[in-house]
Structures are given as structure tokens and as C-alpha cells.
Design a protein around this motif. Structure first.
Motif: not given
Ligand code: DAT
Ligand code: MG
Length: 138
Positions: A11, A51, A54, A59, A63, A87, A93, A104, A114-116, A118
Motif C-alpha cells: 500500500k 474494495y 466495504h 472507514f 480507505l 495473510r 488488520t 503488520r 480513521a483508516v488502518q 497497514n
Molecule cells: P484486511 O486488509 O486485513 O483484509 P479488511 O478487508 O477487513 O482487512 O479491510 C480492508 C482495509 O480497510 C484494511 O486493510 C484497513 C481498513 N480497515 C478495515 N477495518 C477497519 C477498521 N475497523 N478501522 C479502520 N480501518 C479499517
């Protein structure tokens, strides 16, 4: 054996923090095969498809904004059970609680945003991997 392909993304935070080499080294050391690799500046259309699951979550907007903020490295990665295996290398996450020894867990920072941010993405199933690889590579 169950040879699979998965989509891995380094990323924008991973590229900006000069962690591309470190992350690739972990993937290569594990024995997975780099089938294709490129630096991409993703647009909103690609990211909204990537995405789609989501959409509507709190987020989601941050994101997409984050993922659009700079280049990402897209990787077509192959190996035995690589979907689950990558993974596992990536860790969970949230970087704060991701296990030490994972990408990570070792390298990720919780910036309190607001967004990870990661560092990496990995497809989560065979179906998802096929869909995501078609988006990023075909
Ligand atoms: P992953 O990337 O571990 O598969 P995901 O598919 O649930 O996780 O979510 C996609 C991305 O969105 C994730 O890498 C970071 C962000 N994200 C997910 N859940 C979040 C949360 N609760 N707060 C903030 N960012 C989040
Ligand atoms: Mg996911």
C-alpha cells in the motif's frame, strides 16, 4: 499440494516508508513466487471495485483516499496455499495487535487515523483472488 495465486498490494504507506524491499524479502524468503509485479497509481474506479465489499462502512471513504494517495506495488504471487499463507505473513488488520513476526506486527504503525494504514493487502479467498487479479492485472 494446492498451488494458488493471490493478489498482494504494498500500500502507499509501505512504498512511502521505503519498506518495499523489506516486504518483498519476507515474501521471497517464505518461498513464494513473484509471477508479475508492477508499480501502479490506482484510480478511484479501480479502488471502488477492489474494495466494493466495504462500501458504506465508516472507514470506506478514508480507505479510498489513502489508497489513492500514492503509488502501490501490485504483485501476482503464486505458491502452495499462498492465499492463507500470505495473510499469515501479513498479520491481522490492526497493526497494534498484529502478532510480532508478521509484516503488520513488526512494521505497521497505528497512526490514530480513521483508516488502518497497514502496509499490505492480500486476497482472502480463491474467488476474491481471481476477481482482484483480473482487476489489477488483466
Ligand atoms: P484486511 O486488509 O486485513 O483484509 P479488511 O478487508 O477487513 O482487512 O479491510 C480492508 C482495509 O480497510 C484494511 O486493510 C484497513 C481498513 N480497515 C478495515 N477495518 C477497519 C477498521 N475497523 N478501522 C479502520 N480501518 C479499517
Ligand atoms: Mg480484506
Amino acid at each position: 499440494t494446492t498451488v494458488e495465486e493471490t493478489l498482494v498490494l504494498i500500500k502507499p504507506d509501505g512504498v512511502a516508508r521505503n519498506l518495499t524491499g523489506e516486504i518483498l524479502a519476507r515474501i521471497e524468503a517464505k518461498g513464494y513466487q513473484l509471477v508479475d509485479l508492477k508499480l501502479v497509481q490506482p484510480d478511484r474506479e479501480l479502488l471502488s471495485q477492489h474494495y466494493a465489499e466495504h462500501e458504506g462502512k465508516p472507514f470506506y471513504a478514508p480507505l479510498l483516499e489513502f489508497m489513492e494517495s500514492g503509488p502501490v506495488v501490485a504483485i501476482r504471487l503464486a505458491g502452495n496455499r499462498v492465499i492463507e499463507g500470505f495473510r499469515s505473513l501479513a498479520g491481522t488488520t490492526d497493526p497494534t495487535t498484529a502478532a510480532p513476526g508478521t509484516i503488520r506486527g513488526d512494521l505497521g504503525r497505528d497512526w490514530g487515523l480513521a483508516v488502518q494504514q497497514n502496509l499490505v493487502h492480500g486476497s482472502d479467498s480463491v474467488e476474491t483472488a481471481q476477481r482482484e487479479l483480473a482487476l489489477w492485472f488483466d
